[in-house]
Design a protein around this motif. Structure first.
Motif, PDB file in Angstrom:
ATOM      1  N   ASP A   1       0.840  -1.179   0.000  1.00 57.26           N
ATOM      2  CA  ASP A   1       0.000   0.000   0.000  1.00 57.26           C
ATOM      3  C   ASP A   1       0.891   1.250   0.000  1.00 57.26           C
ATOM      4  O   ASP A   1       1.503   1.586   1.013  1.00 57.26           O
ATOM      5  CB  ASP A   1      -0.899  -0.007   1.243  1.00 57.26           C
ATOM      6  N   PRO A   2       1.019   1.935  -1.147  1.00 55.38           N
ATOM      7  CA  PRO A   2       0.369   1.647  -2.428  1.00 55.38           C
ATOM      8  C   PRO A   2       1.049   0.481  -3.152  1.00 55.38           C
ATOM      9  O   PRO A   2       2.174   0.112  -2.816  1.00 55.38           O
ATOM     10  CB  PRO A   2       0.536   2.946  -3.212  1.00 55.38           C
ATOM     11  N   ALA A   3       0.352  -0.077  -4.146  1.00 55.52           N
ATOM     12  CA  ALA A   3       0.873  -1.222  -4.896  1.00 55.52           C
ATOM     13  C   ALA A   3       1.952  -0.770  -5.869  1.00 55.52           C
ATOM     14  O   ALA A   3       2.009   0.397  -6.261  1.00 55.52           O
ATOM     15  CB  ALA A   3      -0.257  -1.899  -5.663  1.00 55.52           C
ATOM     16  N   PRO A   4       2.842  -1.676  -6.272  1.00 54.09           N
ATOM     17  CA  PRO A   4       3.824  -1.335  -7.306  1.00 54.09           C
ATOM     18  C   PRO A   4       3.121  -0.998  -8.619  1.00 54.09           C
ATOM     19  O   PRO A   4       1.939  -1.294  -8.807  1.00 54.09           O
ATOM     20  CB  PRO A   4       4.651  -2.621  -7.451  1.00 54.09           C
ATOM     21  N   LYS A   5       3.870  -0.403  -9.541  1.00 57.62           N
ATOM     22  CA  LYS A   5       3.308  -0.110 -10.857  1.00 57.62           C
ATOM     23  C   LYS A   5       3.002  -1.418 -11.591  1.00 57.62           C
ATOM     24  O   LYS A   5       3.714  -2.408 -11.445  1.00 57.62           O
ATOM     25  CB  LYS A   5       4.291   0.724 -11.687  1.00 57.62           C
ATOM     26  N   VAL A   6       1.939  -1.415 -12.380  1.00 62.92           N
ATOM     27  CA  VAL A   6       1.600  -2.595 -13.170  1.00 62.92           C
ATOM     28  C   VAL A   6       2.729  -2.870 -14.165  1.00 62.92           C
ATOM     29  O   VAL A   6       3.181  -1.987 -14.884  1.00 62.92           O
ATOM     30  CB  VAL A   6       0.269  -2.389 -13.926  1.00 62.92           C
ATOM     31  N   GLY A   7       3.204  -4.100 -14.177  1.00 63.25           N
ATOM     32  CA  GLY A   7       4.303  -4.473 -15.060  1.00 63.25           C
ATOM     33  C   GLY A   7       5.672  -4.364 -14.425  1.00 63.25           C
ATOM     34  O   GLY A   7       6.660  -4.849 -14.979  1.00 63.25           O
ATOM     35  N   ALA A   8       5.747  -3.736 -13.246  1.00 66.29           N
ATOM     36  CA  ALA A   8       7.035  -3.579 -12.565  1.00 66.29           C
ATOM     37  C   ALA A   8       7.415  -4.867 -11.839  1.00 66.29           C
ATOM     38  O   ALA A   8       6.560  -5.704 -11.521  1.00 66.29           O
ATOM     39  CB  ALA A   8       6.967  -2.424 -11.572  1.00 66.29           C
ATOM     40  N   LEU A   9       8.698  -5.038 -11.573  1.00 62.74           N
ATOM     41  CA  LEU A   9       9.171  -6.168 -10.778  1.00 62.74           C
ATOM     42  C   LEU A   9       9.377  -5.724  -9.336  1.00 62.74           C
ATOM     43  O   LEU A   9       9.898  -4.634  -9.076  1.00 62.74           O
ATOM     44  CB  LEU A   9      10.492  -6.704 -11.334  1.00 62.74           C
TER      45      LEU A   9
ATOM     46  N   GLY B   1      17.001  -7.217   8.330  1.00 58.43           N
ATOM     47  CA  GLY B   1      17.346  -6.131   7.429  1.00 58.43           C
ATOM     48  C   GLY B   1      16.690  -6.196   6.061  1.00 58.43           C
ATOM     49  O   GLY B   1      16.864  -5.282   5.249  1.00 58.43           O
ATOM     50  N   GLU B   2      15.929  -7.243   5.769  1.00 64.29           N
ATOM     51  CA  GLU B   2      15.294  -7.345   4.447  1.00 64.29           C
ATOM     52  C   GLU B   2      13.876  -6.775   4.482  1.00 64.29           C
ATOM     53  O   GLU B   2      13.188  -6.855   5.492  1.00 64.29           O
ATOM     54  CB  GLU B   2      15.287  -8.793   3.962  1.00 64.29           C
ATOM     55  N   TYR B   3      13.458  -6.230   3.357  1.00 67.57           N
ATOM     56  CA  TYR B   3      12.136  -5.622   3.248  1.00 67.57           C
ATOM     57  C   TYR B   3      11.697  -5.703   1.778  1.00 67.57           C
ATOM     58  O   TYR B   3      12.528  -5.859   0.872  1.00 67.57           O
ATOM     59  CB  TYR B   3      12.172  -4.158   3.705  1.00 67.57           C
ATOM     60  N   PRO B   4      10.403  -5.628   1.508  1.00 69.50           N
ATOM     61  CA  PRO B   4       9.934  -5.664   0.118  1.00 69.50           C
ATOM     62  C   PRO B   4      10.234  -4.346  -0.598  1.00 69.50           C
ATOM     63  O   PRO B   4      10.140  -3.271   0.000  1.00 69.50           O
ATOM     64  CB  PRO B   4       8.430  -5.902   0.256  1.00 69.50           C
ATOM     65  N   TYR B   5      10.549  -4.458  -1.880  1.00 66.73           N
ATOM     66  CA  TYR B   5      10.832  -3.247  -2.651  1.00 66.73           C
ATOM     67  C   TYR B   5      10.550  -3.480  -4.132  1.00 66.73           C
ATOM     68  O   TYR B   5      10.523  -4.615  -4.615  1.00 66.73           O
ATOM     69  CB  TYR B   5      12.291  -2.813  -2.474  1.00 66.73           C
ATOM     70  N   GLU B   6      10.306  -2.388  -4.823  1.00 65.81           N
ATOM     71  CA  GLU B   6      10.128  -2.410  -6.281  1.00 65.81           C
ATOM     72  C   GLU B   6      11.472  -2.078  -6.931  1.00 65.81           C
ATOM     73  O   GLU B   6      12.233  -1.261  -6.410  1.00 65.81           O
ATOM     74  CB  GLU B   6       9.084  -1.375  -6.688  1.00 65.81           C
ATOM     75  N   ILE B   7      11.776  -2.756  -8.031  1.00 70.78           N
ATOM     76  CA  ILE B   7      13.009  -2.464  -8.760  1.00 70.78           C
ATOM     77  C   ILE B   7      12.719  -1.361  -9.769  1.00 70.78           C
ATOM     78  O   ILE B   7      11.922  -1.535 -10.693  1.00 70.78           O
ATOM     79  CB  ILE B   7      13.541  -3.703  -9.495  1.00 70.78           C
ATOM     80  N   ARG B   8      13.358  -0.218  -9.580  1.00 68.97           N
ATOM     81  CA  ARG B   8      13.175   0.892 -10.514  1.00 68.97           C
ATOM     82  C   ARG B   8      13.862   0.578 -11.845  1.00 68.97           C
ATOM     83  O   ARG B   8      14.727  -0.306 -11.923  1.00 68.97           O
ATOM     84  CB  ARG B   8      13.762   2.171  -9.926  1.00 68.97           C
ATOM     85  N   PRO B   9      13.488   1.293 -12.928  1.00 66.07           N
ATOM     86  CA  PRO B   9      14.102   1.037 -14.239  1.00 66.07           C
ATOM     87  C   PRO B   9      15.621   1.107 -14.238  1.00 66.07           C
ATOM     88  O   PRO B   9      16.273   0.401 -15.024  1.00 66.07           O
ATOM     89  CB  PRO B   9      13.495   2.138 -15.126  1.00 66.07           C
ATOM     90  N   ASP B  10      16.206   1.925 -13.349  1.00 64.55           N
ATOM     91  CA  ASP B  10      17.669   2.024 -13.305  1.00 64.55           C
ATOM     92  C   ASP B  10      18.293   0.982 -12.373  1.00 64.55           C
ATOM     93  O   ASP B  10      19.512   0.975 -12.167  1.00 64.55           O
ATOM     94  CB  ASP B  10      18.106   3.428 -12.886  1.00 64.55           C
TER      95      ASP B  10
ATOM     96  N   SER C   1      17.660   0.662  -9.084  1.00 61.89           N
ATOM     97  CA  SER C   1      17.627   1.056  -7.676  1.00 61.89           C
ATOM     98  C   SER C   1      16.352   0.544  -7.006  1.00 61.89           C
ATOM     99  O   SER C   1      15.417   0.098  -7.664  1.00 61.89           O
ATOM    100  CB  SER C   1      17.718   2.576  -7.547  1.00 61.89           C
ATOM    101  N   LYS C   2      16.317   0.626  -5.664  1.00 65.20           N
ATOM    102  CA  LYS C   2      15.195   0.087  -4.897  1.00 65.20           C
ATOM    103  C   LYS C   2      14.200   1.184  -4.530  1.00 65.20           C
ATOM    104  O   LYS C   2      14.589   2.303  -4.192  1.00 65.20           O
ATOM    105  CB  LYS C   2      15.689  -0.564  -3.606  1.00 65.20           C
ATOM    106  N   LEU C   3      12.905   0.827  -4.576  1.00 63.56           N
ATOM    107  CA  LEU C   3      11.850   1.671  -4.046  1.00 63.56           C
ATOM    108  C   LEU C   3      11.135   0.861  -2.970  1.00 63.56           C
ATOM    109  O   LEU C   3      10.440  -0.110  -3.270  1.00 63.56           O
ATOM    110  CB  LEU C   3      10.854   2.072  -5.146  1.00 63.56           C
ATOM    111  N   LYS C   4      11.353   1.219  -1.721  1.00 68.24           N
ATOM    112  CA  LYS C   4      10.796   0.455  -0.607  1.00 68.24           C
ATOM    113  C   LYS C   4       9.275   0.470  -0.659  1.00 68.24           C
ATOM    114  O   LYS C   4       8.646   1.513  -0.876  1.00 68.24           O
ATOM    115  CB  LYS C   4      11.287   1.021   0.720  1.00 68.24           C
ATOM    116  N   LEU C   5       8.669  -0.702  -0.453  1.00 68.92           N
ATOM    117  CA  LEU C   5       7.218  -0.831  -0.466  1.00 68.92           C
ATOM    118  C   LEU C   5       6.677  -0.897   0.951  1.00 68.92           C
ATOM    119  O   LEU C   5       7.215  -1.609   1.801  1.00 68.92           O
ATOM    120  CB  LEU C   5       6.813  -2.098  -1.233  1.00 68.92           C
TER     121      LEU C   5
END
Length: 516
Positions: A192-200, A220-229, A231-235
């Motif tokens: 919340d919010p959800a990752p972008k559709v199609g993102a990993l 130390g681990e947490y869920p994250y979205e992989i940005r196009p470059d 890098s991590k975007l914490k979820l």
């Protein structure tokens, strides 16, 4: 550290799920404006029984939804070494941004190659050429512009498709986020919010603590979205810290909030209306008997629909499933609809869609925005197979038009009379679960050169000296068109029906010919 508890209900649901990624819609600037085609790409080995060219090929099949007729175009993959064993493997990932470009993983000996084919230019290119000893290609994700290599235990390498350069390393297998309802609920997408559709995105890793008999998150681990470059975007999560419990809230209007609560093995669905709570369903999955629900919402918040299944004496009751539809203005149950299941759940039974962005309910089967059946007191389910292309290949085909006005995503069945084919203005001929073929009456009569009389509440079809009055109980009305069992109607006006087959198509394929 976060403990993960087993959820028996979720596991049971996962075991009965078999679904595919939705068929895609082509970008508007790539297709003719009057096109109503379904386009399917299939990478085929020379040994494939439907490939009689003797070569490795990619086959482009186009189904014209005006008639149901199809054409096939084969392009030879001429760099394949047929002297050794090889195969083409599906890529798995969504490919909605450029669907006229197809990808496959070519496996041969100790190597794996990601092959790209542009159907507009008929040009092949190699994205990656890897030795399996250095890791196996786990998946290709065109919409994310990434592919993933599984190098070893808790070691995943993420590469850019555009540059073939390593952009990220992950300790857990990256997952593609999509907008399929079942995926997000049953696979515990609690972001919340959800990752972008199609993102990993990547989940936090867990290990099993045998002493306490539970799963624990690695420190130390947490869920994250992989940005196009890379890098991590914490979820963020709506789950409570240090447990699998959660409180999820969704605002439906300025005065109405939906709330779902999970505490240990108990689930509760509530509507909060002007500050007052109305319970829709409570489930205690630790008991031998319970009902379990998954909620969905209409676009404007008018309805909450619970898909409900039942467990009795600790066992899931096959075929006992229903929709419970609630009015969000007062929290009252306004309709309960049994689902005509075949004995075990499939993806078709979980998902609801809403016609044209309105609060009118249709069921989509999760495969497309088109409807499989209208939710009503008498559910009629079109058969869930393609005619030319099976629905199970939905990750490899796309549509050049919108499916909102269609009752089923199945390919329309071609119907021929005196060398001419029926022309469909919308939904074409289709099969229901009992294999009855329904055809649009107006288009059928036009093909035959007959007449329709629609007076006194009855529909009568006349052809030459024969006439037939349609049984009202057997009619399906969809988008102001009447559909009727084709063979019964033809028999009533003294005509016959022949069925043809074709090896290029699905095993379920039919082409129909009307004769005297």
């Amino acid at each position: 550290m976060k403990k993960i508890h087993n959820i028996a209900v979720i596991i049971v649901l996962l075991l009965v799920l078999e679904w595919t990624v939705p068929g895609k819609l082509a970008m508007a600037n790539e297709i003719p404006t009057d096109s109503r085609d379904k386009i399917y790409f299939e990478w085929m080995q020379d040994s494939n029984f439907r490939n009689r060219t003797g070569d490795a090929i990619i086959r482009k099949t186009t189904v014209d939804y005006h008639t149901g007729l199809f054409t096939s175009e084969d392009t030879v993959v001429d760099y394949v070494d047929k002297s050794s064993e090889y195969n083409f493997r599906k890529i798995n990932g969504m490919n909605t941004k450029n669907p006229l470009i197809s990808y496959s993983i070519l496996q041969s000996g100790s190597t794996e190659k990601i092959v790209k084919y542009d159907s507009r230019t008929k040009v092949f290119s190699i994205i990656a050429n890897r030795n399996k000893a250095n890791g196996r290609i786990d998946g290709v994700y065109p919409d994310a512009n990434m592919y993933v290599v599984e190098k070893g235990s808790r070691e995943y390498l993420v590469y850019s498709i555009s540059t073939n350069k390593l952009i990220h390393k992950a300790k857990e297998r990256p997952t593609e986020h999509n907008d399929i309802f079942v995926t997000n609920v049953l696979y515990r997408n609690y972001f919340d919010p959800a990752p972008k559709v199609g993102a990993l995105y990547v989940e936090a890793g867990v290990y099993f603590d045998s002493k306490n008999y539970t799963y624990i998150t690695y420190p130390g681990e947490y869920p994250y979205e992989i940005r196009p470059d890379g890098s991590k975007l914490k979820l963020k999560s709506y789950q409570k810290n240090n447990s699998d419990d959660f409180v999820y809230k969704r605002t439906l209007s300025s005065s109405i909030v939906y709330k779902q609560t999970k505490k240990k093995r108990s689930y509760k669905h509530d509507l909060i209306i002007n500050g007052k709570s109305h319970t829709l369903l409570e489930s205690d999955t630790s008991r031998a008997n319970y009902a379990f629900g998954i909620a969905q919402f209409s676009p404007h918040g008018k309805y909450v629909v619970l898909w409900v299944n039942y467990t009795e004496n600790g066992r899931r009751v096959k075929g006992k499933e229903e929709y419970r539809i609630f009015d969000t203005s007062n929290g009252k149950l306004i309709q309960t609809i049994p689902i005509n299941s075949t004995g075990s759940s499939s993806a078709i039974d979980y998902g609801m869609s809403w016609m044209g962005g309105t609060d009118h309910i249709i069921q989509s089967g999760l495969l497309n925005f088109g409807a499989y059946r209208i939710v009503g007191s008498d559910l009629m389910t079109p058969r869930r197979y393609g005619n030319v292309v099976d629905y199970s290949h939905a990750d490899s085909y796309f549509y050049t038009f919108g499916m909102d006005n269609y009752l089923t995503i199945n390919d329309p069945i071609p119907v021929k009379f005196k060398g001419k084919y029926m022309q469909y203005g919308g939904q074409g001929s289709f099969r229901t679960t009992d294999l009855t073929i329904y055809s649009p009456v107006d288009e059928l009569v036009k093909l035959l050169g007959g007449n329709i009389d629609n007076s006194n509440g009855k529909i009568t079809v006349t052809y030459q000296e024969s006439s037939f009055t349609l049984n009202r109980s057997k009619q399906i009305v969809w988008k102001n068109r009447v559909y009727y069992p084709l063979r019964e109607l033809l028999t009533g006006i003294s005509l016959k029906l022949l069925v043809d087959t074709n090896y290029l198509t699905s095993n379920d394929w039919r082409e129909l010919q009307i004769i005297k």
